[in-house]
Design an enzyme around this catalytic site. Structure first.
Site, PDB file in Angstrom:
ATOM      1  CG  ASN A  47      -0.415  -0.177   2.525  1.00  0.00           C
ATOM      2  OD1 ASN A  47       0.600  -0.839   2.696  1.00  0.00           O
ATOM      3  ND2 ASN A  47      -1.035   0.409   3.526  1.00  0.00           N
ATOM      4  CD  GLU A  68      -1.513   4.820   4.451  1.00  0.00           C
ATOM      5  OE1 GLU A  68      -1.053   5.695   5.203  1.00  0.00           O
ATOM      6  OE2 GLU A  68      -2.176   3.841   4.861  1.00  0.00           O
ATOM      7  CB  CYS A  84      -5.278  -1.482  -1.402  1.00  0.00           C
ATOM      8  SG  CYS A  84      -6.652  -0.751  -0.508  1.00  0.00           S
ATOM      9  CD  GLU A 118      -5.209  -6.061  -0.986  1.00  0.00           C
ATOM     10  OE1 GLU A 118      -4.732  -4.904  -0.920  1.00  0.00           O
ATOM     11  OE2 GLU A 118      -5.817  -6.593  -0.047  1.00  0.00           O
ATOM     12  CB  CYS A 146     -10.906  -2.666   0.730  1.00  0.00           C
ATOM     13  SG  CYS A 146     -10.328  -2.030  -0.849  1.00  0.00           S
ATOM     14  CB  CYS A 160      -8.672  -4.764  -3.345  1.00  0.00           C
ATOM     15  SG  CYS A 160      -7.559  -3.385  -3.041  1.00  0.00           S
TER      16      CYS A 160
HETATM   17  N1  THU Z   1      -5.115  -1.664   2.801  1.00  0.00           N
HETATM   18  C1  THU Z   1      -4.535  -2.475   1.866  1.00  0.00           C
HETATM   19  O1  THU Z   1      -3.497  -2.137   1.278  1.00  0.00           O
HETATM   20  N2  THU Z   1      -5.134  -3.658   1.614  1.00  0.00           N
HETATM   21  C2  THU Z   1      -6.211  -4.153   2.274  1.00  0.00           C
HETATM   22  O2  THU Z   1      -6.651  -5.261   1.982  1.00  0.00           O
HETATM   23  C3  THU Z   1      -6.853  -3.355   3.320  1.00  0.00           C
HETATM   24  C4  THU Z   1      -6.342  -1.977   3.495  1.00  0.00           C
HETATM   25  C5  THU Z   1      -4.438  -0.392   3.129  1.00  0.00           C
HETATM   26  C6  THU Z   1      -5.126   0.855   2.697  1.00  0.00           C
HETATM   27  C7  THU Z   1      -4.537   1.865   3.689  1.00  0.00           C
HETATM   28  O3  THU Z   1      -3.277   2.294   3.193  1.00  0.00           O
HETATM   29  C8  THU Z   1      -4.309   1.042   4.937  1.00  0.00           C
HETATM   30  O4  THU Z   1      -4.283  -0.310   4.526  1.00  0.00           O
HETATM   31  C9  THU Z   1      -5.359   1.229   6.015  1.00  0.00           C
HETATM   32  O5  THU Z   1      -6.629   1.063   5.517  1.00  0.00           O
END
Ligand code: THU
Length: 160
Positions: A61, A63, A72, A74, A111, A114
């Site tokens: 991920n 940000e 994310c 994925e 999520c 994804c």
């Molecule tokens: N996140 C992912 O990268 N994958 C997931 O399956 C769930 C959430 C990330 C998004 C954000 O950067 C952090 O986790 C918190 O939500």
């Protein structure tokens, strides 16, 4: 008419119950958490895919100061595979996570956004993606197809 939607998945006591190939993918996903850029959530997610030629690709991920811009692990991975290896399908994908200062002992659950991207990727290549969901330790969930994560998902067939 009453209908039922159900699917089967495997719940393993720990990662050692995976095949050697799948353990390798999961280790790569756990390692990929170290490449996450998550200064806002402190939730580091890693994903790894085995492609149809055996190659392993990772994603994490990433940000943004403008929070919704972040992506994310994925979708970082799927977009990377789609652009670097457009002719190769994904056979298996593993996802793990490490929250700063907290345990990671339960499988992660992708999520909704994804799940749509995973479904898109399966449909694009006409091949199911085996999904391995895990924490850094503990039980591991294995699904035979990403489509199980998104019942009645939008597959685009109505656009044609
Ligand atoms: N996140 C992912 O990268 N994958 C997931 O399956 C769930 C959430 C990330 C998004 C954000 O950067 C952090 O986790 C918190 O939500």
């Amino acid at each position: 008419m009453r209908k039922k939607f159900e699917f089967e998945y495997h719940l393993l006591a720990n990662a050692s119950e995976l095949s050697v190939e799948d353990q390798e993918i999961l280790v790569a996903a756990k390692e990929a958490t170290k490449t996450a850029y998550a200064p806002y959530s402190n939730f580091y997610v890693g994903a790894a895919a085995r492609l149809s030629n055996g190659k392993i690709v990772i994603g994490s991920n990433q940000e943004s100061t403008s929070f919704p811009v972040g992506i994310c692990a994925e979708r970082t991975l799927l977009n990377s595979v789609g652009s670097q290896f457009p002719d190769l399908s994904i056979i298996t994908m593993a996802i793990s996570y490490q929250p700063l200062g907290k345990d990671s002992i339960e499988p992660i659950s992708p999520c909704g956004m994804c799940r749509q991207s995973l479904l898109d990727y399966e449909n694009r290549y006409g091949a199911p993606i085996k999904i391995i969901l895990s924490g850094m330790s503990g039980e591991v969930m294995v699904l035979n197809s990403a489509s199980n994560l998104l019942p009645f998902g939008f597959d685009g067939s109505i656009l044609k």
